[in-house]
Design a protein around this motif. Structure first.
Motif, PDB file in Angstrom:
ATOM      1  N   ARG A 165     -62.955  32.827  21.106  1.00 55.54           N
ATOM      2  CA  ARG A 165     -64.372  32.456  21.020  1.00 55.54           C
ATOM      3  C   ARG A 165     -65.223  33.635  20.563  1.00 55.54           C
ATOM      4  O   ARG A 165     -66.131  33.471  19.730  1.00 55.54           O
ATOM      5  CB  ARG A 165     -64.846  31.941  22.380  1.00 55.54           C
ATOM      6  CG  ARG A 165     -66.270  31.415  22.364  1.00 55.54           C
ATOM      7  CD  ARG A 165     -66.668  30.904  23.738  1.00 55.54           C
ATOM      8  NE  ARG A 165     -68.008  30.352  23.717  1.00 55.54           N
ATOM      9  CZ  ARG A 165     -68.302  29.091  23.374  1.00 55.54           C
ATOM     10  NH1 ARG A 165     -67.334  28.270  23.041  1.00 55.54           N
ATOM     11  NH2 ARG A 165     -69.551  28.666  23.370  1.00 55.54           N
TER      12      ARG A 165
ATOM     13  N   MET B 183     -68.025  25.422  17.656  1.00 51.55           N
ATOM     14  CA  MET B 183     -68.994  26.506  17.546  1.00 51.55           C
ATOM     15  C   MET B 183     -69.824  26.409  16.273  1.00 51.55           C
ATOM     16  O   MET B 183     -70.929  26.964  16.200  1.00 51.55           O
ATOM     17  CB  MET B 183     -68.266  27.858  17.590  1.00 51.55           C
ATOM     18  CG  MET B 183     -67.566  28.138  18.902  1.00 51.55           C
ATOM     19  SD  MET B 183     -66.910  29.801  19.013  1.00 51.55           S
ATOM     20  CE  MET B 183     -68.402  30.774  18.981  1.00 51.55           C
TER      21      MET B 183
ATOM     22  N   ARG C 295     -58.513  32.235  25.176  1.00 51.79           N
ATOM     23  CA  ARG C 295     -59.626  31.419  24.670  1.00 51.79           C
ATOM     24  C   ARG C 295     -60.899  32.242  24.538  1.00 51.79           C
ATOM     25  O   ARG C 295     -61.658  32.076  23.570  1.00 51.79           O
ATOM     26  CB  ARG C 295     -59.853  30.209  25.583  1.00 51.79           C
ATOM     27  CG  ARG C 295     -60.969  29.287  25.096  1.00 51.79           C
ATOM     28  CD  ARG C 295     -61.105  28.057  25.986  1.00 51.79           C
ATOM     29  NE  ARG C 295     -62.217  27.225  25.577  1.00 51.79           N
ATOM     30  CZ  ARG C 295     -62.166  26.304  24.624  1.00 51.79           C
ATOM     31  NH1 ARG C 295     -61.048  26.112  23.965  1.00 51.79           N
ATOM     32  NH2 ARG C 295     -63.236  25.585  24.306  1.00 51.79           N
ATOM     33  N   GLN C 296     -61.161  33.141  25.488  1.00 56.50           N
ATOM     34  CA  GLN C 296     -62.344  33.991  25.401  1.00 56.50           C
ATOM     35  C   GLN C 296     -62.266  34.940  24.212  1.00 56.50           C
ATOM     36  O   GLN C 296     -63.274  35.184  23.533  1.00 56.50           O
ATOM     37  CB  GLN C 296     -62.505  34.774  26.700  1.00 56.50           C
ATOM     38  CG  GLN C 296     -62.896  33.925  27.890  1.00 56.50           C
ATOM     39  CD  GLN C 296     -62.899  34.713  29.189  1.00 56.50           C
ATOM     40  OE1 GLN C 296     -62.350  35.818  29.274  1.00 56.50           O
ATOM     41  NE2 GLN C 296     -63.526  34.145  30.225  1.00 56.50           N
TER      42      GLN C 296
ATOM     43  N   LEU D  25     -61.986  24.609  18.334  1.00 56.21           N
ATOM     44  CA  LEU D  25     -62.995  25.526  18.851  1.00 56.21           C
ATOM     45  C   LEU D  25     -63.903  26.025  17.732  1.00 56.21           C
ATOM     46  O   LEU D  25     -65.122  26.169  17.914  1.00 56.21           O
ATOM     47  CB  LEU D  25     -62.313  26.702  19.553  1.00 56.21           C
ATOM     48  CG  LEU D  25     -63.233  27.742  20.201  1.00 56.21           C
ATOM     49  CD1 LEU D  25     -64.129  27.096  21.252  1.00 56.21           C
ATOM     50  CD2 LEU D  25     -62.405  28.861  20.822  1.00 56.21           C
TER      51      LEU D  25
END
Length: 230
Positions: free
Chosen positions: A171, A102, A167-168, A98
């Motif tokens: 992130r 990003m 996951r949020q 991730l």
């Protein structure tokens, strides 16, 4: 004397001799008149010897299962076969993947992976420790627990907190780290160096990310009465 008279006299004498002898009864334990020691007498003589003799040790219990184990042990058939999906390790680190996505621009994932490698190498050279656990720790410290949404309630918009998934949270933490690192891009330092410095600043508790994290939680606490807004 005739032969008949002599046989009658001998028969009478034998009958008189047989009546004076004790009769043997098989049900009695006493021996007969002409027999030797009986079986009961022999057992009474040998009883002290058999009682004094040591008893043989009891043989160990044999296992009841055919595979050599005891009956309480689980059989091979009861054991699960194969591997469960949770027991298999992931092919790649989801946090690093991730972080790479990003950091990627214009679909050039190879360039983003090279940058992530350089960031981890800079963290290792500065701290002299494994870089991946340090990056995980920095992302965990920067991740918020909630987000604040604008919901309509009674013909007006009110802020409403909502919980974030794992996951949020990850992130949002990575987005804040990259945002804090972009503030010094006018300096001659490269982007990998700025991100590595920001990760180390978070571990030392001196990053601006903590201000954003505290502000987010304050807003969620003030708007907690609007949680049930539809």
């Amino acid at each position: 004397m005739s032969l008949r008279t002599s046989l009658r006299t001998a028969h009478t004498a034998f009958r008189g001799f047989s009546t004076c002898l004790p009769r043997y009864n098989p049900s009695d334990n006493q021996p007969g008149p002409s027999s030797g020691p009986s079986f009961s007498d022999l057992s009474s003589i040998l009883s002290p010897i058999t009682s004094a003799a040591p008893k043989p040790a009891s043989a160990p219990s044999t296992p009841s299962s055919p595979l050599g184990g005891f009956s309480s042990a689980p059989s091979v058939v009861d054991q699960p076969r194969g591997y469960s999906p949770s027991a298999l390790p992931p092919k790649i680190d989801p946090v690093l993947d991730l972080f790479t996505n990003m950091l990627m621009k214009s679909g050039m994932k190879g360039v983003a992976q090279t940058r992530v490698t350089n960031i981890l190498e800079l963290i290792r050279q500065t701290s002299n420790q494994p870089p991946v656990p340090l990056l995980h720790r920095a992302i965990l410290l920067s991740s918020p627990s909630v987000k604040v949404l604008t919901m309509r309630k009674s013909m007006k918009s009110v802020p409403t907190p909502r919980a974030l998934t794992e996951r949020q949270r990850t992130r949002q933490a990575i987005a804040w780290i990259l945002k804090a690192a972009e503030k010094g891009r006018r300096v001659t330092a490269k982007r990998e160096e700025r991100i590595a410095k920001e990760v180390l600043a978070i571990l030392e508790g001196e990053s601006e990310v903590f201000k954003w994290l505290e502000q987010r939680h304050k807003e969620a606490a003030l708007a907690r009465s609007n949680i049930f807004a539809r």
